[in-house]
Each structure stands twice: as structure tokens, then as C-alpha cells.
Design an enzyme around this catalytic site. Structure first.
Site, short mmCIF file in Angstrom:
data_model
loop_
_atom_site.label_atom_id
_atom_site.label_comp_id
_atom_site.label_asym_id
_atom_site.label_seq_id
_atom_site.Cartn_x
_atom_site.Cartn_y
_atom_site.Cartn_z
N LYS A 1 6.47 -13.39 -24.10
CA LYS A 1 7.14 -12.19 -23.57
C LYS A 1 7.82 -11.43 -24.71
CE LYS A 1 5.52 -11.53 -20.31
NZ LYS A 1 4.61 -12.58 -20.15
N GLU B 1 5.12 -9.81 -27.15
CA GLU B 1 4.26 -8.71 -26.68
C GLU B 1 5.02 -7.44 -26.38
OE1 GLU B 1 2.12 -9.26 -23.00
OE2 GLU B 1 3.54 -10.79 -22.33
N LYS C 1 -3.46 -4.11 -19.65
CA LYS C 1 -3.03 -4.94 -18.51
C LYS C 1 -4.11 -5.94 -18.13
CE LYS C 1 -0.46 -6.52 -15.32
NZ LYS C 1 0.59 -7.43 -15.75
N ASN D 1 0.55 0.30 6.29
CA ASN D 1 1.02 -0.50 5.16
C ASN D 1 1.77 -1.69 5.75
OD1 ASN D 1 2.07 -1.63 2.85
ND2 ASN D 1 3.83 -0.26 2.82
N GLY D 2 1.36 -2.89 5.40
CA GLY D 2 2.02 -4.08 5.94
C GLY D 2 0.99 -5.11 6.37
N TRP E 1 -3.67 -1.79 -1.31
CA TRP E 1 -3.58 -3.04 -2.07
C TRP E 1 -4.06 -4.11 -1.11
CZ3 TRP E 1 -3.11 -4.76 -6.82
CH2 TRP E 1 -2.79 -6.10 -7.03
N CYS F 1 0.84 -1.19 0.00
CA CYS F 1 0.00 0.00 0.00
C CYS F 1 0.88 1.24 0.00
CB CYS F 1 -0.88 0.03 1.25
SG CYS F 1 -1.83 -1.45 1.51
N ARG G 1 1.66 1.39 -5.98
CA ARG G 1 1.82 0.43 -4.88
C ARG G 1 0.52 -0.28 -4.57
NH1 ARG G 1 6.35 1.77 -2.26
NH2 ARG G 1 5.72 0.52 -0.49
N GLU H 1 5.83 -19.30 -22.68
CA GLU H 1 5.85 -18.03 -21.96
C GLU H 1 6.97 -17.13 -22.46
OE1 GLU H 1 5.14 -14.85 -19.38
OE2 GLU H 1 3.92 -16.37 -20.39
N HIS I 1 8.25 -32.63 -37.73
CA HIS I 1 6.95 -32.89 -38.38
C HIS I 1 6.46 -31.67 -39.16
CE1 HIS I 1 6.84 -36.67 -36.24
NE2 HIS I 1 7.11 -36.02 -35.13
C1 AGP Z 1 0.83 -11.25 -20.25
O1 AGP Z 1 2.04 -10.63 -20.18
C2 AGP Z 1 -0.25 -10.45 -20.79
N1 AGP Z 1 -0.42 -9.26 -20.07
C3 AGP Z 1 -1.57 -11.22 -20.96
O2 AGP Z 1 -1.32 -12.35 -21.77
C4 AGP Z 1 -2.21 -11.70 -19.65
O3 AGP Z 1 -1.48 -12.74 -19.11
C5 AGP Z 1 -3.63 -12.20 -19.96
O4 AGP Z 1 -4.36 -11.12 -20.49
C6 AGP Z 1 -4.31 -12.74 -18.70
O5 AGP Z 1 -4.45 -11.71 -17.76
P1 AGP Z 1 -4.88 -12.09 -16.27
O6 AGP Z 1 -3.81 -12.94 -15.68
O7 AGP Z 1 -5.03 -10.77 -15.58
O8 AGP Z 1 -6.18 -12.84 -16.36
#
Ligand code: AGP
Length: 648
Positions: free
Chosen positions: A525, A528, A643, A139-140, A113, A41, A66, A521, A544
Site C-alpha cells: 500500500k 504503490e 486498476k 438498485n438493491g 453492478w 448500482c 457505483r 500488504e 539473517h
Molecule cells: C493492489 O492495490 C493493486 N491494485 C494490485 O496489486 C492488485 O491487487 C493486483 O493487480 C491484482 O488485481 P486483481 O485483484 O484485480 O486480480
């Protein structure tokens, strides 16, 4: 802990000698500040001659990185303390305060948070004692808050308004209050266990703020006829660049004309003034150039907290948010893990772990497909949703579909009180803290720890593991945070590899076994944040078809961390090298043969095959980061991405 190394962006934005983040600092203090901090927080406080409301709003707006699920202030408007607090972003509080225009020159503020108690107006801070004469921000985490709460109810008949651990502190201070706030605070903290940065005001002592620090960040801002407290420097930069760093177990008494710092023995201690030279933006990132690299470096702590908060003193797993009994598990004949993006990739590792440890068949699916493919589900089905934000619409809709068909819902979520967690029967919260960068990093590794704990918990409940096996897995899991730190302490080589490869437009990630999940993964990364086309594929699948795309200098990132599949991976690497590929391999320390077949090798500390994903993903995160930086991309806010994807 070498957090500072990664701040050096490739173009050598070095900070001057004996400065850190551009601040002239005596060495010792900073190290004390950073170890094991709770930064969930944001707290801020002001005492002076100016109107406090706008100062609190400014400070909180700089601390929202935060925590941002609720915010509030407490302002002494001459006679009484006015507390205004609301669920939601800081802007909601700001609107209300603009309308009401509360007058006062003493106040405290908080942006939250959630950890204990879902985001709501009543769980927001500040919290008060029963009469409202004392207001507090925290905070904590107070570990023994439940015991203290029951004690205060029993001996004092206190009535609590919220579900939080923090409110207990306000009542505790009130219990000891006999006209001396400083004394009452000392007596209260004597009873408290856990981590806390608190700010307290009392209407009967309108000339002071008392603040305390224990394992949660707290700084004091020094002004002319005014003084400040805050969780972090960004909150105060608009008003002062002269700061005191408060150390553990110190109590601060602020008046508008002075600051006294006391140690735990109530002795006054001297403190050097810190002169801060950098801008607020850099501050929020704690000196890192991007939130993504800051969050990559927060993974040791996220993994540690997510793990250790679920272990009792004997090291047994205690999943307080999950009420699945042995009988329930016996009845479960099918598990679905459903998620999107990075969370889905964590689910791939979860499938592997649950089938390996608990021997229950697991089907993994991307939510946007699962919700429309009419999967077979009944009351003996366990549906596991994985989500950082807890608001991803596809995952939420899939969850509702499974629930409608009678499945039991378990969710692994980072945001407390989010829709996915609220609609679940059982919730496992990851302790990654707020994740600001769109590219998920620390949420992923804490999701992996969560998957391992859920799988081990199921296996133990079903008696599928011997004590020795269980102890081995737990010892290895506990060693992971230090091993992540080791990787983070040695990133130059990865940066150099990225510098040499950032002009590639097509990249393949290959692996076998659980490494395939990490390959997915790593590939995501890179895609994106650097906009390079990349594809992950099981190494055994190359022949294949996909190997047709392998040609001279085609960059291939090969994960070879599985001992029992190591030789197979060596031959797959030779297979693509024979067609001219440039191979960067990721392998466990000590496996030297791979240097004979790969162009470059990034080593990770040794651990059990099952647990390598938490380590092997780190170099892939860092590699993608430096490639994106080299290509001049907006690392934290990649184009076309959000996000939290709350649309279909
Ligand atoms: C990952 O880096 C991306 N931001 C995106 O693939 C994300 O993982 C996906 O939209 C799922 O989001 P969530 O974990 O908030 O459900």
C-alpha cells in the site's frame, strides 16, 4: 459512524459548522440515509419538457462509480416504452442512443453492478413486464425474489427474460396493476423482502414516475416544469441543486409539475428542500477527497455483507456458489492459492486459515510465476484463484493452466461475471461493491473474510472443528465490522504519525506468523501510492541479513498482534531499536508492554489471533493514505499502475 472525520484532509479543508459536505442540513435525516445502504448500482429518472435521453446519459455517467458492467434506459416516446440496454460501459449505450435518437420527455436509466445474473444485455436494466407496458430500474437486492418468481409463473404463467431479482418487481407490479400505478406499486412492495430503490414508468400513465426507497439510496431533484430521481446527488447537479432526501419505506410520485412523497401508510409527508453546494466530482466521492479513503470507510459494510450473506438463520455457513462436497474434500490432497498483488496477500492469510482450520496443505504462489513453473497438479488438486477484477491476465492464465491439468477451480472474485469467475467451477463473490481506487482496500478485507469462510466451511465439512470452536470463530467474525468502525472512528493519531514520517524514503514492515502476510500488504500500500521504497520481512529473518540496513531513524512498522509470538516480536523490536530504528508498532488493545519498546503504538480492538489481519491492515491503509496525501501524490491513480492488469 464517523464517516465525516476522514474527509478532513491534513491541510484542514474543514467544512463550515452545522453543514456536512457543505450542505446545510437538519441533523437527523443524514444519519438515517447512510446506515446499511446497498450502493451497488446507479438509478436515474426524468419527467419534464426536455428530451430525456441526454439527461439520462449525463446522470448515468456521474453514477458509473457505483457500477459499470452494463447500462440501459427506458424512454416513453409518446405511445410505447422503448428499452435500450447493453452489457459494458455506459459509452456503449450512449453510442446506440446517439445513433437512434429516441424522442421523449419521460424516462428512467440504470448503470449496473451485477449481483444476480452475470453482466449481459438481458440482465441489464430496465426490466419490463411481459407486455412491455411497465418498465423498471432497481438498485438493491430482493431477498425473496425466487419465491415471488415461482409464484408469478404458477398463478400467472409469467415468462421471465433475465436471471435477475429485479425483473420480478416489474412482473409483480403488472400483476397488481388495475389502472393505478401508485396502487400497484404499493401492493407489490408489500410482497417484497430486501433492499430496493426503484423507479417505475408505465405507458398507460405517461405523466408520472413512481419511485420507492427501502435501504437503498434515493433522492429526488426538484426542477422548473421537470423533476428527477437518482441514487445520488452527482447525477443531478448539472440540472438542479434542490433535492429531497427520500427516507426508508417512502414512495414518491413525480409529475413534471409536482412531487408527492408518501409514507408506507400512503399518507403524504412534508420534506425540507436540501440545497447542495458542492461539485459533482466531490459528490461521487461522497465528500471524501479520494475514492481510496471512501473505500477504506466502506469496509465495515463490505465485510458485513460478505459475511452475513453466507450465514443462514442458525448462523451456519451456506456457500451457495461452492458445490464442493465432503467426498470432494476427502479426495483433495493439495490446494494452490494463486493471485497477484493485494489479492496474493489475501491468499497468504487464506493459506494460514485453511491449514489451521481444515488441515489441508496449501501452496501459495504469485500467478506470473505459477503459470510457467509447471507445478504438479492433478484431479485431486484444488486451485483457488483470488482476484478483485477477475480480469488479471496472469491469474487467468494460471487458472487455465491448472484447469488444463485437471484441477478443480474455485475463485474468490469481486466482479460478477468476470472472466475468472466464468472459467471457475465454484465462485465465491466478495461483496465489496465497485472498487475505483487503484490501491485495493475494501476488496482485500472482503477477500480475507471469504478466505476465513471457505476455510471454516471446509473444516466443518470435514468435521475438523468442535461446535464450540466453530461458534467462537463465527461470533468473533461477526464482531469484526463494528471493530473496524472503531478503528475508523479514531484516525487522528495515525494521521499525525503519517505527518511526522512522510519524508522517509525507505521503510520496513516486520511481523511474525500471519502478521507477515499483513506486513506485505501494508508495504505494498505504501509503495504503490506514496512511491516510498518499502520492504516487508518476517521479523525472525532480520538477523539473517536485512538488519544490516537498519540505522538511525530507519522507519520500521512492526505488527505484533499474535499473542503466542508477542514476546518474540518485543525482542525483535528491541533488536532494531538498538540500531536506532524508529518503530511504529501495531498491537491489540490491552497489550501495554509494547509501549516500553516501540516509539509509537497503534492499537486495534482485541480479537482471535487468526482474525487480526482484517483489523491490523486498516491502520496500515490509513497510514499509507495520509503519507501519500502529505507527499502530494495522486492517491487514486498512482503512476505506472492500472486498476486491472489485463496484460502479461
Ligand atoms: C493492489 O492495490 C493493486 N491494485 C494490485 O496489486 C492488485 O491487487 C493486483 O493487480 C491484482 O488485481 P486483481 O485483484 O484485480 O486480480
Amino acid at each position: 459512524m464517523n464517516l465525516y472525520k476522514d474527509k478532513q484532509i491534513r491541510k484542514g479543508s474543514k467544512f463550515p459548522q452545522n453543514t456536512i459536505r457543505g450542505i446545510l442540513l437538519p441533523k437527523i435525516k443524514i444519519r438515517i440515509l447512510l446506515r446499511g445502504e446497498h450502493n451497488m448500482c446507479g438509478v436515474v429518472g426524468y419527467i419534464g419538457e426536455k428530451q430525456v435521453a441526454p439527461i439520462l446519459i449525463e446522470g448515468l455517467s456521474k453514477l458509473e462509480y457505483r457500477g459499470y458492467d452494463s447500462a440501459g434506459v427506458a424512454i416513453l416516446d409518446g405511445t410505447e416504452i422503448k428499452v435500450r440496454k447493453y452489457k459494458g460501459r455506459m459509452s456503449i449505450l450512449e453510442e446506440h442512443l446517439k445513433e437512434e435518437n429516441i424522442k421523449g420527455t419521460l424516462g428512467i436509466g440504470h448503470t449496473r453492478w451485477a449481483t444476480h445474473g452475470e453482466p449481459s444485455d438481458r440482465n441489464s436494466h430496465p426490466h419490463t413486464n411481459c407486455s412491455g407496458s411497465i418498465a423498471l430500474i432497481h438498485n438493491g437486492i430482493i431477498e425473496n425474489y425466487m419465491k415471488l418468481k415461482e409464484w408469478l409463473i404458477e398463478i400467472n404463467g409469467d415468462h421471465f427474460k433475465s436471471e435477475t431479482d429485479s425483473e420480478v418487481i416489474a412482473h409483480l407490479i403488472d400483476y397488481f396493476y388495475e389502472g393505478d400505478l401508485l396502487d400497484a406499486v404499493y401492493k407489490a412492495i408489500d410482497k417484497m423482502e430486501g433492499a430496493y430503490a426503484i423507479g417505475v414508468i408505465c405507458k398507460d400513465e405517461p405523466d408520472k414516475i413512481i419511485a420507492v426507497r427501502k435501504d437503498s439510496p434515493l433522492i429526488v431533484g426538484i426542477g422548473e416544469n421537470e423533476n428527477f430521481i437518482a441514487s445520488d446527488i452527482p447525477a443531478l447537479l448539472k440540472y438542479t441543486r434542490n433535492m429531497y432526501l427520500i427516507e426508508n419505506d417512502e414512495v414518491v410520485l413525480l409529475t413534471k409539475d409536482g412531487i408527492k412523497i408518501f409514507n408506507e401508510l400512503r399518507q403524504i409527508v412534508k420534506r425540507e428542500v436540501l440545497k447542495v453546494t458542492w461539485d459533482a466530482q466531490a459528490a461521487e466521492k461522497e465528500g471524501y477527497t479520494h475514492f481510496m479513503m471512501k473505500e477504506i470507510n466502506e469496509q465495515p459494510k463490505g465485510v458485513h455483507d460478505t459475511l452475513h450473506r453466507r450465514l443462514d438463520k442458525e448462523g451456519n455457513i451456506v456457500l451457495d456458489g461452492i458445490k464442493i462436497t465432503k467426498e470432494d474434500l476427502e479426495k483433495i490432497n493439495k490446494i494452490y492459492i494463486v493471485a497477484c498483488g493485494t489479492a496474493y496477500h489475501a491468499g497468504l492469510v487464506g493459506k494460514y486459515a485453511i491449514e489451521k482450520f481444515a488441515k489441508i496443505p496449501v501452496e501459495i504462489d504469485i500467478a506470473s510465476e505459477f503459470r510457467y513453473r509447471d507445478p504438479f497438479i492433478d484431479e485431486n488438486t484444488l486451485f483457488i484463484a483470488v482476484s478483485q477484477s477477475g480480469e488479471t491476465l496472469d491469474t487467468l492464465a494460471a487458472l487455465r493452466e491448472a484447469k488444463r491439468k485437471g484441477a478443480r477451480i474455485l475463485s474468490i472474485v469481486n466482479v460478477v461475471g468476470s472472466s475468472v469467475s466464468r472459467e471457475s467451477d465454484d465462485v465465491f463473490y466478495t461483496w465489496a461493491g465497485p472498487e475505483i481506487a487503484v490501491a485495493s482496500t475494501k476488496a482485500y478485507t472482503t477477500q480475507l473474510v471469504s478466505m476465513y469462510l471457505v476455510a471454516l466451511h471446509m473444516a466443518v465439512t470435514k468435521g475438523m472443528l468442535t461446535d464450540v470452536q466453530y461458534k467462537t470463530y463465527m461470533e468473533e467474525l461477526k464482531a469484526i465490522p463494528e471493530k473496524i468502525k472503531k478503528i475508523l472512528g479514531n484516525t487522528e493519531k495515525i494521521q499525525q504519525l503519517a505527518d511526522a514520517q512522510f519524508n522517509n524514503e525507505n521503510v520496513f514492515y516486520i511481523g511474525r506468523g500471519v502478521d507477515v502476510a499483513v506486513a506485505y500488504e501494508g508495504s505494498l500500500k505504501l509503495k504503490e501510492i506514496s512511491y516510498i521504497h518499502s520492504e516487508a520481512i518476517a521479523a525472525g529473518e532480520l538477523k539473517h541479513g536485512t538488519i544490516a540496513l537498519v540505522e538511525q531513524d530507519r522507519l520500521i512498522v512492526a505488527l505484533a498482534t499474535q499473542d503466542k509470538l508477542y514476546d518474540k516480536m518485543l525482542s525483535n523490536i528491541q533488536e532494531v531499536r538498538a540500531r536506532g530504528a524508529y518503530v511504529i508498532a501495531v498491537a491489540k488493545e490491552g497489550n501495554k508492554e509494547i509501549e516500553k519498546v516501540a516509539d509509537k503504538v497503534i492499537y486495534i480492538p482485541d480479537t482471535l489471533d487468526e482474525l487480526t489481519p482484517i483489523l491490523s491492515v486498516i491502520p496500515l491503509q490509513i497510514f499509507s493514505y495520509y503519507i501519500a496525501v502529505a507527499r502530494g501524490c495522486d492517491v487514486d491513480k498512482p503512476k505506472n499502475l492500472a486498476k486491472s492488469v489485463t496484460v502479461e
